[in-house]
Scaffold this motif. Sequence first.
Motif, PDB file in Angstrom:
ATOM      1  N   PHE A 121       0.828  -1.214   0.000  1.00 25.26           N
ATOM      2  CA  PHE A 121       0.000   0.000   0.000  1.00 25.26           C
ATOM      3  C   PHE A 121       0.860   1.260   0.000  1.00 25.26           C
ATOM      4  CE2 PHE A 121      -1.994   3.391   2.535  1.00 25.26           C
ATOM      5  CZ  PHE A 121      -3.096   3.666   1.722  1.00 25.26           C
ATOM      6  N   LEU A 122       1.856   1.310   0.891  1.00 28.72           N
ATOM      7  CA  LEU A 122       2.696   2.512   0.991  1.00 28.72           C
ATOM      8  C   LEU A 122       3.528   2.724  -0.267  1.00 28.72           C
ATOM      9  CD1 LEU A 122       3.906   2.270   4.709  1.00 28.72           C
ATOM     10  CD2 LEU A 122       2.202   3.834   3.755  1.00 28.72           C
ATOM     11  N   MET A 123       4.043   1.664  -0.852  1.00 29.92           N
ATOM     12  CA  MET A 123       4.853   1.821  -2.058  1.00 29.92           C
ATOM     13  C   MET A 123       4.000   2.180  -3.273  1.00 29.92           C
ATOM     14  SD  MET A 123       7.965   1.738  -1.272  1.00 29.92           S
ATOM     15  CE  MET A 123       7.426   2.603   0.227  1.00 29.92           C
ATOM     16  N   ARG A 124       2.774   1.666  -3.355  1.00 33.83           N
ATOM     17  CA  ARG A 124       1.907   2.079  -4.460  1.00 33.83           C
ATOM     18  C   ARG A 124       1.506   3.547  -4.286  1.00 33.83           C
ATOM     19  NH1 ARG A 124       3.531  -2.143  -4.859  1.00 33.83           N
ATOM     20  NH2 ARG A 124       5.167  -0.761  -5.638  1.00 33.83           N
ATOM     21  N   LEU A 125       1.329   3.973  -3.037  1.00 30.08           N
ATOM     22  CA  LEU A 125       1.048   5.383  -2.775  1.00 30.08           C
ATOM     23  C   LEU A 125       2.233   6.246  -3.201  1.00 30.08           C
ATOM     24  CD1 LEU A 125      -1.014   7.348  -1.500  1.00 30.08           C
ATOM     25  CD2 LEU A 125       0.162   7.029   0.673  1.00 30.08           C
ATOM     26  N   ALA A 126       3.444   5.759  -2.903  1.00 27.76           N
ATOM     27  CA  ALA A 126       4.645   6.483  -3.314  1.00 27.76           C
ATOM     28  C   ALA A 126       4.771   6.518  -4.839  1.00 27.76           C
ATOM     29  CB  ALA A 126       5.887   5.829  -2.702  1.00 27.76           C
ATOM     30  N   ASP A 127       4.439   5.421  -5.501  1.00 30.44           N
ATOM     31  CA  ASP A 127       4.509   5.375  -6.966  1.00 30.44           C
ATOM     32  C   ASP A 127       3.547   6.377  -7.593  1.00 30.44           C
ATOM     33  OD1 ASP A 127       6.408   3.396  -6.897  1.00 30.44           O
ATOM     34  OD2 ASP A 127       4.972   1.752  -7.120  1.00 30.44           O
ATOM     35  N   ILE A 128       2.352   6.457  -7.025  1.00 33.73           N
ATOM     36  CA  ILE A 128       1.367   7.412  -7.549  1.00 33.73           C
ATOM     37  C   ILE A 128       1.875   8.839  -7.396  1.00 33.73           C
ATOM     38  CG2 ILE A 128      -0.942   8.372  -7.184  1.00 33.73           C
ATOM     39  CD1 ILE A 128      -1.838   5.533  -6.377  1.00 33.73           C
ATOM     40  N   GLN A 129       2.432   9.145  -6.236  1.00 28.47           N
ATOM     41  CA  GLN A 129       2.907  10.503  -6.006  1.00 28.47           C
ATOM     42  C   GLN A 129       4.119  10.827  -6.875  1.00 28.47           C
ATOM     43  OE1 GLN A 129       2.334  11.758  -2.117  1.00 28.47           O
ATOM     44  NE2 GLN A 129       3.701  13.525  -2.195  1.00 28.47           N
ATOM     45  N   LEU A 130       4.998   9.850  -7.078  1.00 26.42           N
ATOM     46  CA  LEU A 130       6.168  10.076  -7.931  1.00 26.42           C
ATOM     47  C   LEU A 130       5.772  10.277  -9.396  1.00 26.42           C
ATOM     48  CD1 LEU A 130       8.741   7.517  -6.468  1.00 26.42           C
ATOM     49  CD2 LEU A 130       8.923  10.008  -6.435  1.00 26.42           C
ATOM     50  N   SER A 131       4.631   9.730  -9.780  1.00 25.49           N
ATOM     51  CA  SER A 131       4.185   9.895 -11.167  1.00 25.49           C
ATOM     52  C   SER A 131       3.626  11.288 -11.431  1.00 25.49           C
ATOM     53  CB  SER A 131       3.123   8.838 -11.500  1.00 25.49           C
ATOM     54  OG  SER A 131       1.919   9.083 -10.771  1.00 25.49           O
ATOM     55  N   LEU A 132       3.358  12.024 -10.369  1.00 27.62           N
ATOM     56  CA  LEU A 132       2.839  13.385 -10.502  1.00 27.62           C
ATOM     57  C   LEU A 132       3.983  14.390 -10.404  1.00 27.62           C
ATOM     58  CD1 LEU A 132      -0.258  13.039  -8.138  1.00 27.62           C
ATOM     59  CD2 LEU A 132      -0.236  12.836 -10.631  1.00 27.62           C
ATOM     60  N   SER A 133       3.851  15.487 -11.093  1.00 22.59           N
ATOM     61  CA  SER A 133       4.862  16.538 -11.051  1.00 22.59           C
ATOM     62  C   SER A 133       4.781  17.284  -9.728  1.00 22.59           C
ATOM     63  CB  SER A 133       4.656  17.513 -12.217  1.00 22.59           C
ATOM     64  OG  SER A 133       5.434  18.677 -12.042  1.00 22.59           O
ATOM     65  N   THR A 134       5.913  17.353  -9.030  1.00 17.71           N
ATOM     66  CA  THR A 134       5.950  18.090  -7.764  1.00 17.71           C
ATOM     67  C   THR A 134       5.582  19.554  -7.981  1.00 17.71           C
ATOM     68  OG1 THR A 134       7.646  16.642  -6.846  1.00 17.71           O
ATOM     69  CG2 THR A 134       7.434  18.819  -5.854  1.00 17.71           C
ATOM     70  N   LEU A 135       6.115  20.138  -9.041  1.00 21.11           N
ATOM     71  CA  LEU A 135       5.839  21.547  -9.321  1.00 21.11           C
ATOM     72  C   LEU A 135       4.362  21.764  -9.597  1.00 21.11           C
ATOM     73  CD1 LEU A 135       7.176  24.307  -9.625  1.00 21.11           C
ATOM     74  CD2 LEU A 135       7.516  23.798 -12.045  1.00 21.11           C
ATOM     75  N   MET A 136       3.745  20.856 -10.339  1.00 25.42           N
ATOM     76  CA  MET A 136       2.325  21.003 -10.649  1.00 25.42           C
ATOM     77  C   MET A 136       1.476  20.866  -9.389  1.00 25.42           C
ATOM     78  SD  MET A 136       0.113  21.719 -12.874  1.00 25.42           S
ATOM     79  CE  MET A 136       1.149  21.633 -14.336  1.00 25.42           C
ATOM     80  N   MET A 137       1.790  19.888  -8.530  1.00 28.79           N
ATOM     81  CA  MET A 137       1.039  19.736  -7.282  1.00 28.79           C
ATOM     82  C   MET A 137       1.182  20.978  -6.403  1.00 28.79           C
ATOM     83  SD  MET A 137       1.448  15.761  -6.088  1.00 28.79           S
ATOM     84  CE  MET A 137       3.221  15.803  -5.992  1.00 28.79           C
ATOM     85  N   ALA A 138       2.408  21.529  -6.347  1.00 25.15           N
ATOM     86  CA  ALA A 138       2.639  22.726  -5.537  1.00 25.15           C
ATOM     87  C   ALA A 138       1.878  23.913  -6.096  1.00 25.15           C
ATOM     88  CB  ALA A 138       4.135  23.025  -5.478  1.00 25.15           C
ATOM     89  N   ILE A 139       1.862  24.067  -7.413  1.00 22.05           N
ATOM     90  CA  ILE A 139       1.129  25.178  -8.032  1.00 22.05           C
ATOM     91  C   ILE A 139      -0.345  25.102  -7.677  1.00 22.05           C
ATOM     92  CG2 ILE A 139       0.323  26.087 -10.247  1.00 22.05           C
ATOM     93  CD1 ILE A 139       3.083  25.427 -11.387  1.00 22.05           C
ATOM     94  N   ILE A 140      -0.922  23.910  -7.792  1.00 22.55           N
ATOM     95  CA  ILE A 140      -2.348  23.745  -7.489  1.00 22.55           C
ATOM     96  C   ILE A 140      -2.630  24.045  -6.021  1.00 22.55           C
ATOM     97  CG2 ILE A 140      -4.216  22.060  -7.348  1.00 22.55           C
ATOM     98  CD1 ILE A 140      -2.958  20.670  -9.795  1.00 22.55           C
ATOM     99  N   ALA A 141      -1.803  23.489  -5.115  1.00 22.17           N
ATOM    100  CA  ALA A 141      -2.029  23.684  -3.676  1.00 22.17           C
ATOM    101  C   ALA A 141      -1.891  25.156  -3.288  1.00 22.17           C
ATOM    102  CB  ALA A 141      -1.043  22.832  -2.884  1.00 22.17           C
ATOM    103  N   LEU A 142      -0.864  25.825  -3.800  1.00 19.46           N
ATOM    104  CA  LEU A 142      -0.633  27.223  -3.434  1.00 19.46           C
ATOM    105  C   LEU A 142      -1.681  28.138  -4.049  1.00 19.46           C
ATOM    106  CD1 LEU A 142       3.255  27.297  -3.798  1.00 19.46           C
ATOM    107  CD2 LEU A 142       1.937  27.280  -1.674  1.00 19.46           C
ATOM    108  N   ALA A 143      -2.117  27.851  -5.268  1.00 17.21           N
ATOM    109  CA  ALA A 143      -3.158  28.660  -5.904  1.00 17.21           C
ATOM    110  C   ALA A 143      -4.470  28.548  -5.134  1.00 17.21           C
ATOM    111  CB  ALA A 143      -3.347  28.221  -7.348  1.00 17.21           C
TER     112      ALA A 143
END
Length: 302
Positions: A121-143
């Motif tokens: 479970f934890l590694m699949r969660l990590a895989d999902i998060q690694l597949s997403l762009s950190t910059l894009m997630m940060a842009i969405i959260a900060l906006a």
Amino acid sequence: MISARAFTTRFLGDPVAICAGTVALVLVLMAATAPLIAPQNPYDLMQLDIMDSEMPPSWMPGGDPRFLLGTDAQGRGVLSTIMYGTGISLLIGLGAVAVQGVIGVTLGLVAGYRGGWIDSFLMRLADIQLSLSTLMMAIIALAIFQTAFGAATYSQLAIPILIAVIGIAEWPKFARTVRASVLAEKKKEYVDAARVIGLPARLVMFRHILPNTLTPVLVISTIQVAEAIMIEASLSFLGLGMPVERPSLGSLIRSGFEFIFSGSWWITLYPALVLIALILALNLLGDWLRDTLNPKLRRGED
């Protein structure tokens, strides 16, 4: 594990490591002592004069000896803003890596030691998060935060928010690294001995296994500090990081970008050079640590 003497010898025998360490040390000391040595406090409105805006460096025609690297559009000395901005960038980078480390190391320990469905479970969660762009997630959260709470509230909480967003987005890198080390360590005799004497799993993980996984954590931390600083600079350049009145290196580059073609190139150039030097020095130190602390990558024997 390499000895302290061998570690020092290797460092002093590597010109690239010496140069990178010197640059990093100078920038860290400059940022830490900025309130004492900076010619000007860019946050103190009483020290600013709009008539001093966009002055060139002191050695150019029209320059002023008070401002070695010139001034920006608000009359702040570029050298002073760089000193303070470097401190903010380092604070965000170190804070974000601390958050990444706490979350990633804990989840990596649990995943590697427990195994089974928890590990999956934890590694699949990590895989999902690694597949997403950190910059894009940060842009969405900060906006979303700025829209929900307003620019004034965000300006006051910008540093902890950036630390939390970047830290939460990057924890899988620590988790996967620690998990790989735990899978190797938990098969060793000292772990079996700890289990036999009845130590609870929590103590086995944190008291016995964790200290033997810190070498790769140290290496990845150095590189992740550089990456966190770069992410913050990118966000600030896009207008979603540090506000202009509390400049980091990224926001300094952004604030001067519009003046490049009008001739005031120094407002952006010097913060950009400092940012490049800081990122390069940290990455080179991280690479050197990896080569030195990993026995499989060492060229010689101690």
